[in-house]
Design an enzyme around this catalytic site. Structure first.
Site, PDB file in Angstrom:
ATOM      1  N   CYS A 252       9.524  51.498  76.696  1.00 15.58           N
ATOM      2  CA  CYS A 252      10.254  50.276  76.335  1.00 15.58           C
ATOM      3  C   CYS A 252      11.577  50.214  77.082  1.00 15.58           C
ATOM      4  O   CYS A 252      12.061  49.142  77.400  1.00 15.58           O
ATOM      5  CB  CYS A 252      10.470  50.206  74.843  1.00 15.58           C
TER       6      CYS A 252
ATOM      7  N   GLY B  98       6.672  47.395  68.964  1.00 15.65           N
ATOM      8  CA  GLY B  98       5.558  46.835  69.717  1.00 15.65           C
ATOM      9  C   GLY B  98       5.980  45.593  70.478  1.00 15.65           C
ATOM     10  O   GLY B  98       7.157  45.413  70.825  1.00 15.65           O
ATOM     11  N   SER B  99       5.008  44.726  70.733  1.00 18.14           N
ATOM     12  CA  SER B  99       5.252  43.555  71.580  1.00 18.14           C
ATOM     13  C   SER B  99       5.948  42.441  70.793  1.00 18.14           C
ATOM     14  O   SER B  99       5.870  42.390  69.562  1.00 18.14           O
ATOM     15  CB  SER B  99       3.919  43.053  72.127  1.00 18.14           C
TER      16      SER B  99
ATOM     17  N   GLY C 260       5.366  41.248  66.964  1.00 14.19           N
ATOM     18  CA  GLY C 260       6.590  41.358  66.158  1.00 14.19           C
ATOM     19  C   GLY C 260       6.842  40.077  65.376  1.00 14.19           C
ATOM     20  O   GLY C 260       7.184  40.098  64.195  1.00 14.19           O
TER      21      GLY C 260
ATOM     22  N   GLU D 168      11.656  46.634  66.888  1.00 18.21           N
ATOM     23  CA  GLU D 168      11.905  47.321  68.164  1.00 18.21           C
ATOM     24  C   GLU D 168      10.867  46.785  69.146  1.00 18.21           C
ATOM     25  O   GLU D 168       9.706  47.198  69.115  1.00 18.21           O
ATOM     26  CB  GLU D 168      11.759  48.840  67.994  1.00 18.21           C
TER      27      GLU D 168
END
Ligand code: NAD
Length: 537
Positions: free
Chosen positions: A293, A237-238, A242, A259
């Site tokens: 991403c 995610g963002s 994170g 990630e």
């Protein structure tokens, strides 16, 4: 099978979707391509989350005892389900995310099938105990053993509703773990159906379905999962969320794989094949409407090719069809969340205000139908503009001029992210040399970097603000394991290394051993040898 049942009623507004009434008990789910309501999903409370993790622990205690063949059998059945239900899965994904039918098939189904195939073929090889040299301990054997950690928490985003679920699930099951997934609130409708279907397959194969569970909700549900008794966390995610998950994991010192976002550089050297580079850039910028991403967020083109690249990209983009796949074949779909639409619009307007030139698109479109942003090309983007630094996550191609290899590397590395990268040149040693200097977890030569995902033996992950730890491949599989170092008997020498009581001569003897083994030059080693037998210890 997926029941793509849709509750038909008056479309709800983007604002209603983005801002649930407080305190919310359910998530309202809509099709972003049409704004038709799809249904509601119940939000799990923190108690529900803790109970799900407890059930997963029970299931995992039995699952960890299974053989690799039993695990492969379940993976084969899950693969058979995926292939058999692919059209239903694609339809559910389309409805929940607004992506095109082709993006659903190529982005959700194909990589997932490849991951199943890779894991069935290679998983055991990477999880079997691995002999390691025991060095001078000749009477002992050394090995690494790969034991499951327990319950894996996977907190996942909205861009690939099916693939984001199955991707962590495959290594989790193969390595003997259970998994509790927290799907994104933006695709809760299809995610719930997928996870139910996967649980069904596990149950029919004779195992406890609690090995796979979903907890649904907004950020607080993810936060509750991160703070629960899970044994490892994979967060996709963002960067901002994170960071919150890392803080939560620190409370119990739980390992995490992060990630996060990207701002990938796509370098087109002056000797690149123009047609090849332009088409790859279109994939990098517009597949999944840029909500990748590993999207090619910055196209760095050398002066010599810049104008031709811009002309050819504009020509091709002008022919793109946009809309819902349910109304016919389209090239580009909708934006999954209305919040993301705002982010894209703000980024593009900001770039234009800072001097970028709109070559194609540049604004919202089809507003009467759903949440769409035109496939956009912005030229004359410079590294100091906000849009050249911040992730856009939308259908926006940024064209930036670079002078030479050194300049390209400097611009490419001049962002806080480091997920993936692409380099185009007909001179492959030159391209490899540039790629080797890029601060990125992945590099592709003469390809859009997203292709690395199809080589499942490769790891996937970033450096810098793009995160740490790895998914996919051997490293991703082992990241869900307790990698245990074991020293075992080789010969039945039942003698302890007696250290106590310490004798007067011990220091001298060990000092001699160290000099004998590690001394530099024969003279020092000889002195060490003599010390072993010296009476004056
Ligand atoms: P997001 O951070 O908003 O949400 C991701 C997940 O985290 C969702 O399930 C959300 O509910 C949950 N969440 C939100 N707040 C939380 C909290 N405080 N604690 C725990 N969980 C919380 O991200 P998004 O908008 O869904 O996804 C887009 C981002 O994901 C982009 O930055 C994109 O680059 C990144 N992404 C990265 C990868 C990768 O592999 N590197 C893959 C896909 C997407």
């Amino acid at each position: 099978m997926i029941k793509a049942k849709i509750r038909m009623s008056i479309p709800i507004s983007a604002e209603q979707h983005a801002q649930p009434a407080e305190p919310a008990t359910h998530i309202p789910c809509i099709d972003p391509a049409t704004r038709e309501p799809l249904g509601e999903v119940r939000i799990d409370s923190p108690e529900d989350v803790r109970a799900a993790v407890a059930r997963a622990k029970v299931a995992q205690n039995a699952w960890r005892q299974t053989s690799f063949e039993e695990r492969r059998d379940v993976l084969r059945k899950l693969l058979a389900y995926t292939v058999g239900a692919k059209d239903d899965i694609c339809l559910a994904v389309q409805r929940d995310s607004g992506k095109t039918r082709e993006n659903a098939l190529l982005g959700e189904i194909w990589p997932t099938c490849e991951k199943f195939r890779w894991m069935i073929k290679n998983g055991e090889k990477h999880l079997r105990p691995e002999p390691i040299s025991s060095s001078f301990l000749v009477h002992k054997k050394a090995r690494l053993e790969y034991h499951p950690l327990g319950v894996v928490a996977a907190i996942i985003p909205w861009n690939y509703p099916f693939q984001n679920i199955v991707n962590p699930l495959i290594p989790a099951l193969m390595s003997g773990n259970a998994i509790v997934l927290k799907p994104s609130e933006w695709v809760a409708w299809s995610s719930g159906q997928f996870i139910d279907a996967l649980r069904n397959v596990v149950e029919k194969a004779g195992h406890n379905p609690d090995l796979i569970q979903a907890v649904q909700g907004y950020g607080p549900t993810g936060a509750a999962l991160a703070r629960s008794a899970v044994d490892t966390i994979l967060f996709i995610g963002s960067v901002n969320n994170g960071r919150r998950v890392v803080e939560a994991s620190a409370e119990r010192v739980v390992p995490v794989v992060m990630e996060l976002g990207g701002k990938d550089a796509f370098i087109v050297c002056d000797d690149a094949d123009l047609e090849q580079a332009v088409h790859a850039a279109l994939s990098g910028c517009y597949i999944n409407c840029g909500q990748n991403c590993v999207a090619s967020e910055r196209i760095l083109v050398y002066d010599a090719l810049y104008d031709a690249f811009e002309r050819r990209a504009a020509e091709l983009v002008s022919e793109f069809r946009q809309g819902s796949s349910r109304e016919g074949v389209v090239d580009v779909g909708a934006i999954v969340t209305p919040l993301q639409l705002d982010v894209i619009e703000k980024a593009v307007n900001g770039a234009v205000a800072q001097g970028a030139r709109v070559v194609a698109g540049g604004k919202r479109t089809l507003a009467d139908k759903g949440d769409y942003f035109e496939p956009t090309i912005l030229a004359d983007v410079t590294p100091d503009m906000d849009i050249a630094q911040d992730e856009v996550f939308g259908p926006v191609m940024l064209l930036m001029r670079v002078r030479d290899d050194a300049h390209a590397v400097e611009v490419a590395n001049g962002v806080s992210y480091g997920l993936s990268s692409s380099v185009f040149s007909k001179n492959r040693p030159r391209a490899r040399n540039i790629a080797a200097q890029l601060e990125a977890g992945m590099s592709a030569i003469n390809e859009f970097a997203g292709i690395t995902y199809m080589a499942q033996g490769l790891t996937f992950g970033g450096v810098k603000a793009s995160g740490y730890g790895r998914m996919n491949g051997r490293e991703g599989l082992r990241s869900m394991c307790n990698i245990k170092a074991v020293i075992d008997d080789r010969l039945p020498i039942n003698q302890a290394n007696r250290v106590f009581p310490v004798a007067e001569k011990d220091y001298g003897v060990f000092s001699g051993v160290i000099e004998l083994m590690y001394g530099s030059g024969l003279a020092q080693r000889w002195r060490g040898f003599l010390k072993l037998f010296s009476r004056r210890q």
